[in-house]
Design a protein around this motif. Sequence first.
Motif, mmCIF file in Angstrom:
data_model
loop_
_atom_site.group_PDB
_atom_site.id
_atom_site.type_symbol
_atom_site.label_atom_id
_atom_site.label_comp_id
_atom_site.label_asym_id
_atom_site.label_seq_id
_atom_site.Cartn_x
_atom_site.Cartn_y
_atom_site.Cartn_z
ATOM 1 N N PRO A 1 -3.675 -41.779 -8.759
ATOM 2 C CA PRO A 1 -5.091 -43.511 -9.707
ATOM 3 C C PRO A 1 -5.033 -44.188 -8.360
ATOM 4 O O PRO A 1 -3.571 -44.576 -7.107
ATOM 5 C CB PRO A 1 -3.415 -43.609 -10.511
ATOM 6 C CG PRO A 1 -2.840 -42.360 -10.552
ATOM 7 C CD PRO A 1 -2.598 -41.676 -9.116
ATOM 8 N N LEU B 1 0.266 -39.956 -11.961
ATOM 9 C CA LEU B 1 -0.299 -40.437 -12.456
ATOM 10 C C LEU B 1 0.548 -40.381 -14.483
ATOM 11 O O LEU B 1 -0.146 -41.296 -14.743
ATOM 12 C CB LEU B 1 -0.794 -38.729 -12.949
ATOM 13 C CG LEU B 1 -1.748 -38.279 -12.313
ATOM 14 C CD1 LEU B 1 -2.107 -36.907 -12.866
ATOM 15 C CD2 LEU B 1 -3.003 -38.866 -12.020
ATOM 16 N N ASP C 1 1.416 -44.711 -14.031
ATOM 17 C CA ASP C 1 -0.361 -45.070 -15.105
ATOM 18 C C ASP C 1 -0.304 -45.518 -15.950
ATOM 19 O O ASP C 1 -0.747 -46.262 -16.266
ATOM 20 C CB ASP C 1 -0.973 -44.500 -12.958
ATOM 21 C CG ASP C 1 -2.479 -45.461 -13.674
ATOM 22 O OD1 ASP C 1 -2.240 -46.194 -12.912
ATOM 23 O OD2 ASP C 1 -3.277 -44.768 -14.066
#
Length: 438
Positions: A39, A214, A217
């Motif tokens: 991200p 990920l 996030d």
Amino acid sequence: MFVKKALKGIPLAIVLCVIGAPNVHSKDLLSAGTTPSAPEEPKKSETITLGELLKIAVENNPAIQASESAAHAKKASISAARTLPDPTVTLQSMGDVIPGKLQRGDPSSARVIGVEQEIPFPGKLGLKGKIASIEAEVEQLNHTQTRRQIVAELKQAYYELFLVTKSMEIVRTNMKLLQDLAEVAETRYRVGQGIQQDALKAQVEISKNIERLLRLDQRRVTAEAQINRLLNRPPDAPLGKPADFQKAELKYSLEELSQMAKLNSTALQVREREVERGQRTVELAQRGYYPDFSFGFNYYDREENPKMYGWMLKASVPLYFWRKQRPESESARSSLESARKMRESTTVSLDSEIKQLYTVATSSDRLVKLYATVLVPQTKFSLQSAIANYQVGKADFLTLIDSFLALQEVELKMYESLSDFEKALAQTELLVGTDLTG
């Protein structure tokens, strides 16, 4: 960090190979598809404190506003419950219908104006007023409980966002260092001074950290949406970065917390009021066996005949008490028994939940201190030692990677324990009805 500085101490021959060697990427080493990208790192944003968020939530949260309005509505109904029923005014004309005139010579022909007032049996209005007052107190307690619930949820969401933010910062920083290590390992392999397994190991760990980013996030988006919901904002409204805070201290024992809950818990106070309301309802149902009264006064206008005045007194007769009053009384007693059992259940649940949260808080507190004072310093020292030994050929690359990852894990675990501690305190505050963190 000291890791990046230590990488500068890699033997000069290897550094020269890194500079002069062809650019080797992970796709040259891994044949299992393309590694997903991490991200994007968020742009720098202003920090926001928990106190600022709490202030916004208390002012804007619709659940708090709705419970406050409900409390005002219940409070306004108290006087109505204590007031006598509205009197009845009667207008009568006894004589000709069309035109509406009195009949001369008929002493029963008259115009009548009457007033009638219903008067419940003594004590009934007082009990209704007490029941309404108790219900208003319950609604006010529900408002307080709703406010505390929102505060507790916001604190937990804030600490979750703080944990995720800190974890992403640690992982991103370490990924950059892992990439430096991967470049060294790839270059050593290309010049014949290392093995392919080292380069693969570094790239695998980079991919694992991408996966971790990920997942983090995803948790960040969820936490921000939760905070925005509590603030009555759109789910994707921008939030600042959670500010660092001073770790709270749990200054109370388990017994002290249990005692505080018995005195201040709004959930337990609601149960107490419900028992009291049940008692008053039983008393009111028992008074249903007694009659209600009506008193009336009439004025007779008979034109040619003398004026007349009259009064009347009526009483209701609870003739069908076995079908009305008795079932109402039994229903009230059953409701009272249910309220008592619910009070008992709430007391037991409070003690159990407080004990569980106290265990989580105390164990997390010890873990934070253990990580901060022992494990993190020891792991840093172990990594320094691994770097030094790797530079002189006394340690292999896998040992260096393992030491590096061990430091990352203990740093992440330290913040996780800190978040667990603060979340447990926030939940405990909701149960004991007292601010434990200031």
